[in-house]
Design an enzyme around this catalytic site. Structure first.
Site, short mmCIF file in Angstrom:
data_model
loop_
_atom_site.label_atom_id
_atom_site.label_comp_id
_atom_site.label_asym_id
_atom_site.label_seq_id
_atom_site.Cartn_x
_atom_site.Cartn_y
_atom_site.Cartn_z
N SER A 182 4.19 -4.18 -0.46
CA SER A 182 3.92 -3.22 -1.52
C SER A 182 4.93 -3.38 -2.66
CB SER A 182 3.92 -1.80 -0.93
OG SER A 182 3.33 -0.89 -1.82
N ASP B 172 -7.54 -1.10 1.66
CA ASP B 172 -6.29 -0.57 1.10
C ASP B 172 -6.62 0.32 -0.10
OD1 ASP B 172 -3.80 -0.10 -0.03
OD2 ASP B 172 -3.10 -2.15 0.26
N HIS C 297 -3.22 -0.09 4.08
CA HIS C 297 -2.09 -0.56 3.30
C HIS C 297 -0.98 -1.21 4.13
CE1 HIS C 297 0.40 -0.71 -0.28
NE2 HIS C 297 1.35 -0.01 0.30
#
Length: 273
Positions: free
Chosen positions: A100, A220, A249
Site C-alpha cells: 500500500s 481491493d 487489500h
C-alpha cells in the site's frame, strides 16, 4: 532468528525487525493506524525462512519510530529514511517489498537509488499518477483508535470477514491506541492531499530500471485494481502484474501461501534459483 532493535538514521531512531541472512530484502508496511513493521511482516518473514536478510522497519510516525523533529511525514521522508536505514546497516544492494503506502515508498526508493535497489514487489500499492483517494482509504485513515475503529478498519481491508476475528481486532486496537499520538499528525483531513503526496510522476516511474512485480487483489476497495495497479503497467519499464481473485487489500493475510510463493519466486530470480 528474529531480532528487534533500534537503528539511528540521520540522528533519529528507527525501530526495526530483522531476521535471516543472505540477500537483503527491505519490507515496508502500509499506512493504516496501528500498523508496524513486525505486525505487517512477521508471519511472512517466518514463512520465508532464514535464507534472506529481511529488514522490516516501523516507518516514521508508526509503531516505535517517531517522526523526526521538524518533519510531518510523507513520501519524501519515508523514502529518505528507508534509504538511510539500509545505509546505516551497511547494505549495498537490496530488494524492496512494500504494501500500500509502502509500495509507493518502494517505487520511489527504486527511482532514487537505482544502484542499490535490485527488485521491487509492490503489493496493493499506491503511487500511480492521478490515482484518487478512495472512500475506503479515507475511512481507514480516519479510523479512531480502539476496538470499534479497529473492527471497522479491518473489515474494509479484507474481503473475507471471517478474518476479522476478536483477537485480530483486539491486537489492532491496542496498536492503534499505542500509536495514536504520532499517527494523528500524519493524515488529517482533507485527506486527498496525502494521497496526492504518495503518487509518483510518470517521469519518475519511467526511470525505474529494477524489475517490478505488482501483486493486487481483484476486490481491493482501498486501492482499487483499476486506478492503483493497472495504470502502473503503462509507466514502468520492467513490470509484471499478478491479480489474486477473491482478495481484498491484504494478500499476505488473505492468500498467504500464494503470496509467499510469488515473493519467493520473484526474489529468487536474482539468486539464480
Amino acid at each position: 532468528m528474529t531480532a528487534l532493535r533500534t537503528v539511528t538514521v540521520d540522528g533519529s531512531p528507527v525501530h526495526v525487525m530483522e531476521s535471516g541472512t543472505g540477500p537483503a530484502v527491505l519490507m515496508l508496511h502500509g499506512s493504516g493506524p496501528g500498523t508496524t513493521g513486525s505486525g505487517a511482516w512477521a508471519t511472512t518473514a517466518q514463512a520465508l525462512g532464514t535464507s534472506w536478510h529481511l529488514v522490516a522497519p516501523d516507518q516514521a510516525g508508526f509503531g516505535r519510530t517517531p517522526i523526526p523533529a521538524g518533519s510531518r511525514g510523507g513520501l519524501r521522508l519515508w523514502t529518505e529514511q528507508a534509504a538511510g536505514l539500509m545505509d546505516a546497516l551497511g547494505v549495498e544492494h537490496y530488494a524492496v517489498v512494500g504494501h500500500s503506502m509502502g509500495g509507493a515508498v518502494a517505487l520511489a526508493l527504486a527511482a532514487a537509488r537505482p544502484q542499490q535497489v535490485t527488485r521491487v514487489v509492490a503489493v496493493s500499492t499506491m503511487g500511480a499518477p492521478g490515482a484518487p483517494l478512495s472512500a475506503e482509504l479515507d475511512a481507514v485513515w480516519a479510523a479512531p483508535a480502539g476496538p470499534v475503529g479497529a473492527r471497522d478498519m479491518l473489515s474494509r481491508l479484507v474481503l473475507d470477514q471471517a478474518l476479522v476475528t476478536e483477537s485480530a481486532v483486539a491486537a489492532r486496537a491496542a496498536a492503534m491506541e499505542a500509536g495514536a499520538a504520532a499517527y494523528a499528525s500524519l493524515f488529517p483531513p482533507p485527506r486527498a492531499r496525502w494521497a496526492d503526496d504518495l503518487t509518483l510522476s510518470a517521469q519518475t516511474l519511467a526511470g525505474i530500471r529494477a524489475p517490478v512485480l505488482l501483486v493486487h487483489g481483484a476486490e481491493d476497495r482501498v486501492t482499487p485494481l483499476g486506478t492503483a495497479a493497472l495504470p502502473l503497467l503503462e509507466h514502468l519499464a520492467d513490470v509484471r502484474l499478478h491479480v489474486l481473485g477473491r482478495c481484498g487489500h491484504v494478500p499476505a493475510l488473505e492468500h498467504p501461501h500464494d503470496f509467499r510463493r510469488l515473493l519467493s519466486c520473484f526474489l529468487g530470480r536474482e539468486r539464480g534459483q
